[in-house]
Design an enzyme around this catalytic site. Structure first.
Site, short mmCIF file in Angstrom:
data_model
loop_
_atom_site.label_atom_id
_atom_site.label_comp_id
_atom_site.label_asym_id
_atom_site.label_seq_id
_atom_site.Cartn_x
_atom_site.Cartn_y
_atom_site.Cartn_z
N ASP A 13 26.71 41.16 76.30
CA ASP A 13 25.51 41.46 75.18
C ASP A 13 25.07 42.58 75.43
O ASP A 13 24.80 42.97 76.42
CB ASP A 13 24.11 40.45 75.67
CG ASP A 13 23.42 40.33 74.71
OD1 ASP A 13 23.27 41.13 73.90
OD2 ASP A 13 22.39 39.36 74.66
N ASP A 53 24.82 45.70 67.38
CA ASP A 53 24.61 44.56 68.51
C ASP A 53 25.84 43.64 68.40
O ASP A 53 25.94 42.99 67.54
CB ASP A 53 23.25 44.07 68.13
CG ASP A 53 22.85 42.89 69.27
OD1 ASP A 53 23.26 43.18 70.31
OD2 ASP A 53 21.93 42.01 68.69
#
Length: 470
Positions: free
Chosen positions: A128, A348
């Protein structure tokens, strides 16, 4: 995704202390790689079972997660200072970590194989780019009563495991903004953390240092000692289904990304295969220059744009100047891309779809709807997308090209399948989700697919080039 109290996603630990790579000596020859594991990869067999989903059901869940994640990102907007340390470690190889998709577990993210402790215990963690801590489900201080569950890190069996004392300077100062628990009943009590989520999920544990074993591209292994990890002793809720924890790849002092990258040339990269790829296709998360592995290197039609590090911490922000469709720039107010005006854009890995702030979303949708208006529009059945159509006679070559234009002249032009996406048999949808305004726009991982992305933290730039990722 799910949301922290006060804000965080899946595992976003927001850190207010800055980090800068200026001054590092980058002399490393080869990278380290982590394999990107596809959601159907046989390596995922044996993980927690998940009810079988249709493709449309899967997208509905991904959109719910993405919208929650965007709320978190929009909420956390602050400034950092900057600090950095010189690192002169020279290596003959780089890190290569297997990375697999976790879409079948509803995360819309990718899992990375990580080995923790001495002797090493292997886990699947969520990779992440918005997270600031590596943590793993773990047991500590239970001796023979810990059990034999393979999905738990048995800290007592690791000779290199060292809890961070709550009375230490590291706990009181270094981890002060990392959701540290204020409780410290005795100087030797571990420095704890407590995370709560809006969906009711909770993760509780404490900070520690331990060894991470990584595979190098020269065939050897390397031990990264004294890495900060989180020992999560209990969780509640469904937020972590399918994963053993999280690999923090955000830009902050204690993330795995910054720690590993500064040892291997200040760079890390990944290449995400198409989200509908066969189950035997996977890729790697790489730390290093990848000079000896050309198929994972930035070659050919490479473009670079500036990374705005520390501007929207801990995210990787970029300076977008506009969007074009069919070569025509859309009429989008410049403030959408201006971080100082409440806008801005981030890249992202943890968000699946691409979210555009309303002033950008509306003109993009109008232009693309016109482009596919020849196909029969399908009425939404409470699905996550605003515009879907019957794709029986769809001709991709007739769709105008979509492109992000960056302020320094670079242009990212994804393949059509990354923004007009398959969500069910004979059903395609425009793959954008509206984001509140003011707010952050997000280039999600489906839009990023079939491109190699290299984050150069030392030079504050990100490079990208088309790739099959295989």
């Amino acid at each position: 995704m799910i949301e922290w109290r006060p804000i965080s996603l899946l595992v976003i630990f927001f850190l207010s202390v800055g980090f800068d790579f200026h001054g590092f000596l980058f002399t490393h020859a080869n990278p380290i790689r982590l394999e990107l594991i596809h959601r159907d990869n046989p390596l995922l067999i044996g993980q927690l079972p998940r009810p079988k989903q249709t493709q449309l059901e899967r997208f509905k869940e991904l959109v719910r997660n993405d919208i929650t994640r965007h709320r978190i990102i929009s909420y956390k907007r602050g400034q950092w200072g900057a600090s950095g340390r010189r690192n002169d470690l020279e290596l003959e190889a780089s890190i290569e970590m297997p990375m697999h998709s976790g879409a079948d577990f509803g995360t819309g993210q990718y899992f990375v194989e990580v080995k923790v402790g001495k002797p090493a215990q292997q886990f699947l963690l969520i990779a992440d780019t918005a997270s600031e801590l590596m943590w793993v489900n773990c047991r500590h201080g239970c001796g023979n009563k810990c059990g034999t569950h393979k999905r738990l890190f048995h800290a007592d069996r690791s000779s290199s495991f060292r809890p961070v004392p709550c009375a230490s300077e590291m706990c009181k100062v270094g981890l002060a903004d990392l959701f540290r628990s204020p409780k410290c009943p005795s100087p030797s009590t571990p420095c704890g953390y407590e995370f709560s989520y809006v969906d009711g999920s909770v993760a509780l544990g404490f900070f520690a240092n331990d060894t991470i074993t990584v595979n190098l591209t020269n065939g050897r292994k390397m031990m990264l000692d004294n890495m900060l990890i989180g020992c999560t002793e209990s969780t509640k809720g469904q937020g972590f289904l399918g994963a053993d924890g999280v690999l923090g790849l955000g830009y902050a002092n204690y993330t795995f990304a910054t720690t590993a990258a500064k040892k291997f040339g200040g760079k890390f990269s990944y290449c995400l295969v198409d989200h509908l790829s066969p189950k035997n296709i996977s890729n790697y998360l790489v730390f290093g220059g990848e000079r000896n592995h050309s198929k994972h290197s930035l070659v050919g039609n490479v473009q670079y744009t500036k990374l705005l590090l520390g501007v929207i911490p801990p995210f990787y922000a970029v300076s977008v100047s506009g969007i074009s469709i069919g070569g025509k720039m859309l009429n989008i107010t410049p403030s959408v891309w201006d971080v100082n005006a409440g806008g801005g854009t981030i890249i992202d890995s943890g968000t699946s779809l691409t979210l555009l702030a309303e002033p950008a979303y509306t003109p993009v949708m109008m232009a693309l709807e016109l482009a596919v208006s020849a196909y029969d529009r399908l009425v939404s059945d409470d699905g996550p997308f605003e515009y879907c159509f019957d794709s029986t006679k769809f001709n991709e070559s007739l769709v105008p090209k979509f492109a992000f234009h960056f302020a320094d002249g670079a242009r990212f032009e994804p393949p059509v399948k990354s923004y007009i996406i398959d969500v069910a048999p004979q059903r395609k949808c425009l793959g954008f989700v509206p984001a509140s305004w003011p707010g952050t726009s997000i280039i999600g991982n489906i839009m990023q697919q079939n491109h190699l992305w290299e984050f150069d933290l030392g030079c504050h730039k990100v490079g990208f080039a088309p790739s099959s990722c295989t």
